[in-house]
Scaffold this motif. Sequence first.
Motif, PDB file in Angstrom:
ATOM      1  N   THR A   1      40.916  30.181  48.786  1.00 12.95           N
ATOM      2  CA  THR A   1      40.540  30.899  47.570  1.00 12.95           C
ATOM      3  C   THR A   1      39.204  31.596  47.802  1.00 12.95           C
TER       4      THR A   1
ATOM      5  N   ARG B   1      36.331  34.330  45.964  1.00 11.24           N
ATOM      6  CA  ARG B   1      35.918  34.958  44.704  1.00 11.24           C
ATOM      7  C   ARG B   1      34.507  35.510  44.865  1.00 11.24           C
TER       8      ARG B   1
ATOM      9  N   TRP C   1      36.117  40.054  41.970  1.00 12.21           N
ATOM     10  CA  TRP C   1      37.275  40.156  42.857  1.00 12.21           C
ATOM     11  C   TRP C   1      37.639  38.751  43.308  1.00 12.21           C
TER      12      TRP C   1
ATOM     13  N   ARG D   1      40.961  36.239  45.240  1.00 11.51           N
ATOM     14  CA  ARG D   1      42.190  36.258  46.035  1.00 11.51           C
ATOM     15  C   ARG D   1      42.533  34.828  46.454  1.00 11.51           C
TER      16      ARG D   1
ATOM     17  N   GLU E   1      45.209  32.908  49.030  1.00  6.46           N
ATOM     18  CA  GLU E   1      46.180  33.039  50.112  1.00  6.46           C
ATOM     19  C   GLU E   1      46.760  31.651  50.401  1.00  6.46           C
TER      20      GLU E   1
ATOM     21  N   THR F   1      50.370  35.464  48.305  1.00  6.83           N
ATOM     22  CA  THR F   1      49.047  36.037  48.075  1.00  6.83           C
ATOM     23  C   THR F   1      48.947  36.503  46.627  1.00  6.83           C
ATOM     24  N   ASN F   2      47.910  36.063  45.935  1.00  9.01           N
ATOM     25  CA  ASN F   2      47.619  36.530  44.586  1.00  9.01           C
ATOM     26  C   ASN F   2      46.192  37.063  44.556  1.00  9.01           C
ATOM     27  N   SER F   3      45.994  38.225  43.953  1.00  9.97           N
ATOM     28  CA  SER F   3      44.648  38.797  43.894  1.00  9.97           C
ATOM     29  C   SER F   3      44.384  39.365  42.503  1.00  9.97           C
ATOM     30  N   GLN F   4      43.093  39.440  42.174  1.00  7.56           N
ATOM     31  CA  GLN F   4      42.667  39.939  40.871  1.00  7.56           C
ATOM     32  C   GLN F   4      41.385  40.739  41.028  1.00  7.56           C
ATOM     33  N   TYR F   5      41.310  41.805  40.259  1.00  8.96           N
ATOM     34  CA  TYR F   5      40.111  42.663  40.226  1.00  8.96           C
ATOM     35  C   TYR F   5      39.772  42.916  38.771  1.00  8.96           C
TER      36      TYR F   5
ATOM     37  N   GLU G   1      46.110  42.799  38.489  1.00 11.29           N
ATOM     38  CA  GLU G   1      46.697  41.576  39.011  1.00 11.29           C
ATOM     39  C   GLU G   1      47.781  41.954  40.019  1.00 11.29           C
TER      40      GLU G   1
END
Length: 272
Positions: free
Chosen positions: A76, A78, A99, A101, A103, A171-175, A207
């Motif tokens: 993780t 951040r 930001w 993410r 994995e 994979t999850n990501s956020q901005y 997302e």
Amino acid sequence: HRAFAEAKWSRSETFFVAQPTFDFGLFMQLDNPYAPANIVAEALLPGNIGYYYGGVFMFRDNIDLGNTTQEITRDTYRTVVGLQGPVTDNINYEVSMVWGRVESEQVYHTRNDERWLAAVDVVDNGSGPECRTASGLTFGVGECVPANIWGENLTQEAIDWIMTDLTHTVTNSQYVLNGFVSGTLEDWFTLPAGPIGFALGAEYREEESEYDHDDRAESLPDDTFWNGAGIDSFGRYDVSEIFGEIEVPILADMALAEELTLDAAYRYSEYS
């Protein structure tokens, strides 16, 4: 004015042990050189199943293949950067960007069913035990390792050839981009009960998620005992928002009203 930043990385590792594979009703032909003579003789008696079909059905917990396992590693990340400070003596602002993410790698240790069925179907054509099937979808000529499953006589070579690892990644990501101003209006006017307070801002978020299955598991979804089925997937969306809040003091420190305040808030969101 003050600039600020945060950074984080964390890793979690988990390991699960599940039951061994099993077979309920695995058809075994009686020309298998590993088949015990007493079982072959009994099965071939008139009226028994071997007499009609040339084989028997085996029920087996495959303890000698070892347990199925699942190993998951998650990383993780951040980061946050921003700026905050005064607009006036009584109004402040803040803008920030976040930001993040995650994995995840998922490794399943399980059975390759195609190899298993080829390995247990053994014949002897005069040169010793060998697999009846010469080649398949996941193995070529000469690769199959015959396995003796009458009892607990599996060799390590056969076990290594039959068992397999499947690797899936997620994979999850956020901005997030956020900004707001907040404070009171006392620089311009004040009500008898106090100054009006407010907050105004906007935010944008993205997302995104991606699931990448093991290539072989995706092309041959029924080829393993479990944890093999699935296809790659990908998705994303974004959100734009504006928001506001106001606090109006109407009465304060009165005989029948220690405090009477009107609050109102509004948020508008638009999703892609």
